[in-house]
Design an enzyme around this catalytic site. Structure first.
Site, mmCIF file in Angstrom:
data_model
loop_
_atom_site.group_PDB
_atom_site.id
_atom_site.type_symbol
_atom_site.label_atom_id
_atom_site.label_comp_id
_atom_site.label_asym_id
_atom_site.label_seq_id
_atom_site.Cartn_x
_atom_site.Cartn_y
_atom_site.Cartn_z
ATOM 1 N N GLY A 143 41.194 32.769 27.740
ATOM 2 C CA GLY A 143 41.166 33.900 26.813
ATOM 3 C C GLY A 143 39.741 34.200 26.374
ATOM 4 N N SER A 151 37.359 31.294 31.372
ATOM 5 C CA SER A 151 37.850 31.435 32.763
ATOM 6 C C SER A 151 38.314 32.876 33.020
ATOM 7 C CB SER A 151 38.964 30.421 33.070
ATOM 8 O OG SER A 151 39.842 30.196 31.999
#
Ligand code: PPS
Ligand code: ADP
Length: 174
Positions: free
Chosen positions: A37, A111
């Site tokens: 996130g 990520s």
């Protein structure tokens, strides 16, 4: 004998104690909980709460936090796309080792690229990979701005900040 990447003439060394024995010893199953996130979406907060909860239940876990790993293992990496990809690949490999050790590995990293997260999932064929998406709107993260980074990014003092002038790709199914 095999060749893997730039490593030639290498052999796989089998060890006498395996994952199953370690899992029995620990009375738990090794797995990876991958929290993705935006910056400020609550990844570290969730990782810490989960780690604390598991600990109180007698389960051994370990947190791999993006910010922390960039102080050591990944300190040679920046934030351009290739570096983020290498960051996620390395952490995926470490998570795989922890999972093989029988631990509940909690990885909390932005990520941002779907393909990198998918590559980690594919790496973890014999263990459970649970992807958790912190579905927090950019406006909320930016309002929190716990580290003051959004302010710097908006002022152009940080280039390539996720959500501002760098992409974040949410999971396709959630
Ligand atoms: N350009 C840019 N973009 C995003 N984030 C930045 C950037 N520069 C520094 N930071 C800080 O680095 C933390 C994110 O590191 P990660 O390793 O999780 O990033 S990534 O997965 O490789 O994208 C991130 O931590 P979190 O706020 O916990 O997400 C920031 O504190
Ligand atoms: N569920 C929540 N509700 C309100 N604030 C939260 C929540 N989770 C985290 N926060 C706050 O948001 C800020 C960013 O959280 P953090 O866990 O550091 O995010 P990340 O690791 O994704 O950057 C912190 O100040 C934290 O206290």
């Amino acid at each position: 004998m095999s060749t893997v990447g730039n490593s030639t003439n290498i052999f796989w060394q089998e060890c006498p104690v395996g994952k199953n024995e370690r899992q029995k010893l620990l009375n738990q199953k090794g797995c990876v909980v991958w929290i993705t996130g935006l910056s400020g979406s609550g990844k570290s907060t969730l990782a810490c709460s989960l780690g604390r909860e598991l600990h109180s239940k007698g389960k051994l876990s370990y947190i791999l936090d993006g910010d922390n790993l960039r102080h050591g293992l990944n300190k040679d990496l920046g934030f351009k796309a290739e570096d983020r990809t290498e960051n996620i690949r390395r952490v995926g490999e470490v998570a795989k080792l922890f999972s093989d050790a029988g631990l509940i590995c909690i990885a909390s990293l932005i990520s941002p690229y779907r393909k990198d997260r998918d590559a980690c999932r594919a790496m973890l064929t014999d263990s459970t990979f649970i992807e958790v998406f912190m579905n927090m709107p950019l406006e909320v993260c930016e309002k929190r701005d716990a580290k003051g980074l959004y302010k710097l990014a908006r002022a152009g003092k940080i280039k390539g900040f996720t959500g501002i002038d760098d992409p974040y790709e949410p999971p396709l199914h959630y």
